[in-house]
Design an enzyme around this catalytic site. Structure first.
Site, short mmCIF file in Angstrom:
data_model
loop_
_atom_site.label_atom_id
_atom_site.label_comp_id
_atom_site.label_asym_id
_atom_site.label_seq_id
_atom_site.Cartn_x
_atom_site.Cartn_y
_atom_site.Cartn_z
N LEU A 29 0.83 -1.20 0.00
CA LEU A 29 0.00 0.00 0.00
C LEU A 29 0.86 1.25 0.00
O LEU A 29 1.81 1.35 0.79
CB LEU A 29 -0.90 0.00 1.25
N SER A 30 0.54 2.23 -0.84
CA SER A 30 1.15 3.55 -0.83
C SER A 30 2.67 3.43 -1.02
O SER A 30 3.12 2.97 -2.07
CB SER A 30 0.77 4.29 0.45
#
Length: 292
Positions: free
Chosen positions: A136-137
């Protein structure tokens, strides 16, 4: 390339397709290699896991830790139900104050050095029959790094709210990559991956919220162009109205809502598990979800 507007049906079927095993524990691992990136390694191996099962490398986002992201995203529950192992790299504040993986630092995103090599060593240590990587991210951006620099290690990847490989060369540059984003040609993006390593490219799934103002949603398009240009099969998942974070579906047994863990009725982890055929009886589950 397929562009999908996703729902919760696949996630629900996959989550309910197998009875949960006895819960194991997340445990630290040392001695997995020279660890030039000075990362920590954790792993989650369900009790009684048969030998030869796949492994998934799960990379957390900024301000998160390995265990919290693994639980909150739904990957721990899936590992128990579908019977595979997890490798959980963790950033330390000495490397990055906000505990972001350094996807924008030249010394951490090249083959054989820094954080990229540390994660590769963890993947080799885990030695799954097939190994996948997702995050994520900043963890999504580091997923791009791993797919670009070590294509031979991974059978597939899932980039959630992430960025293309080689988008930034400094922390200042990283912010402009995140928002508004960089618009390069597919070949320009592809050349960055080709310069990182050679070899066949595994499939890539790209996930992004249409209302993400931290990492602009145009990065989904740029990621798709980058991986398509180097010959990877790409599928994109635009989650309508979702901000910056991981799509989860607690009502279907997927994940725990929290910062950057967003209850939108869609479980990205479960859909990736279905795509990667991580279950012990994949033909049965794929027939239920209608996958070829």
């Amino acid at each position: 390339m397929r562009k999908l507007l996703i729902g919760a049906v696949v996630s629900t079927v996959v989550l309910l397709s197998s009875a949960p095993a006895q819960a194991a524990t997340i445990r630290p691992v040392t001695g997995f290699g020279s660890n030039p990136g000075a990362l920590r390694m954790f792993e989650y191996v369900p009790d009684g896991l048969p030998s030869g099962r796949p492994a998934v490398i799960v990379l957390h986002g900024c301000t998160q830790d390995a265990a919290g992201y693994a639980r909150g995203s739904g990957w721990i529950g899936l590992a128990d139900k579908l019977r595979f192992k997890l490798v959980l790299p963790q950033q330390v504040s000495a490397n990055n104050f906000n505990k972001c993986f350094n996807w924008f630092q030249a010394g951490d995103i090249k083959r054989g050095v820094g954080e990229a090599e540390s994660i590769a060593q963890m993947a080799r240590y885990a030695a799954g029959s097939r190994t996948y990587v997702t995050g994520l991210s900043a963890g999504g951006a580091m997923t791009s790094v791993m797919l670009a620099t070590y294509p031979e290690l991974f059978a597939g990847g899932g980039v959630v709210a992430g960025l293309p490989y080689g988008c930034a060369a400094s922390m200042v540059d990283a912010y402009s990559c995140m928002n508004p984003g960089k618009d390069l040609t597919p070949k320009q993006w592809g050349d960055k991956v080709r310069a990182a390593s050679t070899g066949p490219r595994s499939p890539v799934s790209v996930w992004h919220g249409t209302a993400d103002y931290t990492v602009a949603s145009m990065n989904m398009r740029e990621l798709s162009e980058q991986w398509t240009d180097v010959g990877a099969a790409v599928d994109t998942h635009a989650v309508n109205g979702m901000g910056h974070g991981q799509p989860i579906a607690p009502g279907s047994g997927c994940g725990q809502a929290g910062p950057y863990l967003l209850d939108v009725g869609v479980c990205a982890a479960a859909e990736l598990a279905a795509k990667w055929r991580l279950v012990l009886q994949p033909d049965f589950v794929m027939s239920l979800v209608g996958c070829p």
